[in-house]
Motif scaffolding. Structure first.
Motif, PDB file in Angstrom:
ATOM      1  N   LYS A  42      13.665   7.325 -32.376  1.00  0.00           N
ATOM      2  CA  LYS A  42      13.268   7.738 -30.957  1.00  0.00           C
ATOM      3  C   LYS A  42      13.655   6.652 -30.043  1.00  0.00           C
ATOM      4  CE  LYS A  42      10.145  11.256 -32.650  1.00  0.00           C
ATOM      5  NZ  LYS A  42       8.482  11.437 -32.745  1.00  0.00           N
ATOM      6  N   HIS A  49      20.456   6.504 -24.485  1.00  0.00           N
ATOM      7  CA  HIS A  49      20.776   7.400 -23.561  1.00  0.00           C
ATOM      8  C   HIS A  49      20.501   7.014 -22.175  1.00  0.00           C
ATOM      9  CE1 HIS A  49      21.654  10.851 -25.751  1.00  0.00           C
ATOM     10  NE2 HIS A  49      20.302  11.019 -26.308  1.00  0.00           N
ATOM     11  N   ASP A  56      17.909  12.074 -18.047  1.00  0.00           N
ATOM     12  CA  ASP A  56      17.226  13.235 -18.478  1.00  0.00           C
ATOM     13  C   ASP A  56      17.083  13.424 -19.801  1.00  0.00           C
ATOM     14  OD1 ASP A  56      16.990  13.950 -15.650  1.00  0.00           O
ATOM     15  OD2 ASP A  56      18.643  15.367 -16.027  1.00  0.00           O
ATOM     16  N   LYS A  57      18.040  12.964 -20.804  1.00  0.00           N
ATOM     17  CA  LYS A  57      18.040  13.071 -22.097  1.00  0.00           C
ATOM     18  C   LYS A  57      16.797  11.845 -22.451  1.00  0.00           C
ATOM     19  CE  LYS A  57      22.581  14.771 -23.321  1.00  0.00           C
ATOM     20  NZ  LYS A  57      23.829  14.530 -23.808  1.00  0.00           N
ATOM     21  N   GLU A  60      13.337  13.117 -21.831  1.00  0.00           N
ATOM     22  CA  GLU A  60      13.195  14.207 -22.941  1.00  0.00           C
ATOM     23  C   GLU A  60      12.855  13.839 -24.451  1.00  0.00           C
ATOM     24  OE1 GLU A  60      15.683  18.081 -25.157  1.00  0.00           O
ATOM     25  OE2 GLU A  60      16.345  17.216 -22.965  1.00  0.00           O
ATOM     26  N   ALA A  63       9.314  12.421 -23.909  1.00  0.00           N
ATOM     27  CA  ALA A  63       8.226  13.336 -23.798  1.00  0.00           C
ATOM     28  C   ALA A  63       8.039  14.068 -25.135  1.00  0.00           C
ATOM     29  CB  ALA A  63       8.892  14.322 -22.570  1.00  0.00           C
ATOM     30  N   GLY A  64       9.005  14.046 -26.021  1.00  0.00           N
ATOM     31  CA  GLY A  64       8.665  14.579 -27.159  1.00  0.00           C
ATOM     32  C   GLY A  64       7.809  13.831 -28.141  1.00  0.00           C
TER      33      GLY A  64
END
Length: 103
Positions: A42, A49, A56-57, A60, A63-64
């Protein structure tokens, strides 16, 4: 014995070191498909990214996960600075990074 996760981590890490961020993202994405809970993958994917200007990726990915590592904290701080420099989020994430012994 061949360890798929370690091989993908090695390839993704090496790709980051030689500034092949798209390739790093491919290896890390493959790794996360196979090993969805691996924090290191991660971190690598979010970093790749971010350097591909795919903020944004990266957000994301971060955030996960509720995990809190020094690498995740500094990535969150960098993204907060890049996306919303007037927010208190960057300072909060930098404090978290320093609590982990970041330098």
């Amino acid at each position: 014995m061949f360890d798929t996760k370690e091989a993908l981590l090695m390839l993704a890490s090496f790709s980051l070191q030689v500034h092949r961020y798209e390739r790093a993202a491919i290896y890390a994405s493959a790794g996360l498909f196979l090993f969805p809970s691996d924090t290191r993958l991660k971190e690598i994917l979010a970093f790749a990214h971010m350097h591909n200007d795919e903020l944004d990726k990266a957000i994301e990915i971060l955030a996960g996960t509720d995990e809190d590592t020094a690498n995740l904290a500094i990535l969150r701080a960098k993204l907060a600075i890049l996306t919303n420099p007037d927010s208190d989020d960057a300072a909060r994430h930098l404090r978290s990074y320093l609590q982990h012994g970041g330098h």
